[in-house]
Design an enzyme around this catalytic site. Structure first.
Site, PDB file in Angstrom:
ATOM      1  N   TYR A  70       0.831  -1.211   0.000  1.00  0.00           N
ATOM      2  CA  TYR A  70       0.000   0.000   0.000  1.00  0.00           C
ATOM      3  C   TYR A  70       0.865   1.260   0.000  1.00  0.00           C
ATOM      4  O   TYR A  70       0.500   2.260  -0.623  1.00  0.00           O
ATOM      5  CB  TYR A  70      -1.010  -0.019   1.158  1.00  0.00           C
ATOM      6  N   VAL A 106      -9.413   4.146  -5.173  1.00  0.00           N
ATOM      7  CA  VAL A 106      -9.030   4.488  -3.801  1.00  0.00           C
ATOM      8  C   VAL A 106      -7.946   5.567  -3.809  1.00  0.00           C
ATOM      9  O   VAL A 106      -7.294   5.802  -2.797  1.00  0.00           O
ATOM     10  CB  VAL A 106      -8.557   3.220  -3.046  1.00  0.00           C
ATOM     11  N   HIS A 122     -14.942   2.148  -2.317  1.00  0.00           N
ATOM     12  CA  HIS A 122     -13.960   1.191  -1.803  1.00  0.00           C
ATOM     13  C   HIS A 122     -12.945   1.847  -0.880  1.00  0.00           C
ATOM     14  O   HIS A 122     -11.873   1.290  -0.635  1.00  0.00           O
ATOM     15  CB  HIS A 122     -13.237   0.481  -2.962  1.00  0.00           C
ATOM     16  N   CYS A 153      -5.401   1.995  21.110  1.00  0.00           N
ATOM     17  CA  CYS A 153      -5.526   0.589  21.520  1.00  0.00           C
ATOM     18  C   CYS A 153      -4.293  -0.255  21.184  1.00  0.00           C
ATOM     19  O   CYS A 153      -4.227  -1.425  21.562  1.00  0.00           O
ATOM     20  CB  CYS A 153      -6.778  -0.041  20.895  1.00  0.00           C
ATOM     21  N   SER A 192     -14.251  -2.557 -15.399  1.00  0.00           N
ATOM     22  CA  SER A 192     -14.520  -3.841 -16.038  1.00  0.00           C
ATOM     23  C   SER A 192     -15.839  -4.421 -15.525  1.00  0.00           C
ATOM     24  O   SER A 192     -16.317  -5.419 -16.046  1.00  0.00           O
ATOM     25  CB  SER A 192     -13.375  -4.813 -15.761  1.00  0.00           C
TER      26      SER A 192
END
Ligand code: NAD
Length: 257
Positions: A70, A106, A122, A153, A192
């Site tokens: 990413y 994205v 997305h 956390c 697509s």
């Protein structure tokens, strides 16, 4: 592609439309230099197996590897700029009463181009949250070689994208369905149409009486449903559509008088 090659019936339908809903896919950003997943030459899938990377299971097995992938995509997108197709959609929004973009991308390029009504179906590569509790992690620095721990956390950050096997966030799904149901014209660009539920939005729109238009150099599973198919890259077809609509409305500027 010139304004003259846009079918007059398509321009007339656009001129009469009260609401236009646009579904965009990876092809929309191809001319910005962001590779699509499935295009044989440049697709990211030719070098990686996304099913090994874009899943919750993959992240749990090897968070650093998935995060690096990413990061690589973020680098690519940061260097990219919106292309003439993105800009034309901003201009088109000013010529019709309402235009909503539902994007499967994205990369955030519609927002960077200046589009206002955008549903990032997305998610977005740059909006991280923690993997365990979903706490937003908006201040992750870049570059960042490994997923940092959540300050609340301690669980690792994950990219704010919808992975294979995950559900579309309820708010995005609800807004996209409403946009598909309420439009007169549904414009599918550079997708697509293989990934559901995004691909099903065209059927929803058609079922509610919309006219479907496809912009894609290749035939897709949507082609048979579309009344008009423009077989050209979106960076060429969309400016031509805008020019044709401006000519029909008798204006040279960016807004409907
Ligand atoms: P896809 O890769 O399956 O299909 C891309 C489509 O774009 C093809 O039909 C191709 O013919 C068409 N295309 C290629 N160049 C084009 C151009 N210049 N103009 C118009 N069309 C062009 O992409 P998809 O349908 O979006 O589905 C794949 C999934 O991959 C999506 O969920 C998306 O989130 C993700 N993805 C996103 C990005 C991004 O954010 N830019 C990039 C790759 C993949």
């Amino acid at each position: 592609m010139s304004a003259a090659s846009i079918p007059a019936a398509l321009t007339a339908t656009l001129a009469a439309a009260r609401r236009v809903t646009v579904l965009t896919g990876a092809g929309m950003s191809a001319e910005s230099g962001v590779p699509t997943f499935r295009d044989a030459q440049a697709g990211l899938w030719s070098r990686y197996r996304p099913e090994e990377l874009a899943t919750r299971e993959a992240f749990e097995a090897d968070p650093d590897a998935v995060w690096s992938w990413y990061e690589w995509r973020r680098d690519l997108v940061e260097k990219a700029e919106p292309n003439p197709g993105h800009v034309a959609l901003v201009e088109l929004a000013a010529l019709v009463d309402r235009l909503t973009i539902v994007t499967q991308n994205v990369d955030g390029l519609h927002l960077r181009a200046g589009s206002q009504d955008v549903i990032e179906f997305h998610g977005n590569l740059f909006e991280n949250y923690c993997v365990e509790r979903g706490h937003p992690m908006t201040s992750v620095p870049r570059p960042c070689p490994a997923p940092p721990p959540c300050p609340r956390c301690g669980s690792p950050a994950r990219p704010g994208v919808v992975w294979f096997g995950e559900s579309i966030p309820a708010n995005a799904l609800e807004r996209a369905l409403a946009a598909a149901q309420e439009c007169d014209l549904f414009l599918a660009i550079g997708t697509s149409a293989l990934v559901y539920p995004a691909a099903g939005l065209a059927e929803t729109a058609l079922g509610a009486g919309a006219v479907a238009v496809e912009v894609n150099p290749q035939r897709t599973s949507l082609s048979g449903l579309a009344e008009f198919c423009l077989r050209a890259p979106s960076g060429e077809a969309l400016p031509a559509i805008v020019a044709a609509l401006r000519a029909r409305l008798g204006i040279g500027g960016a807004t409907r008088p």
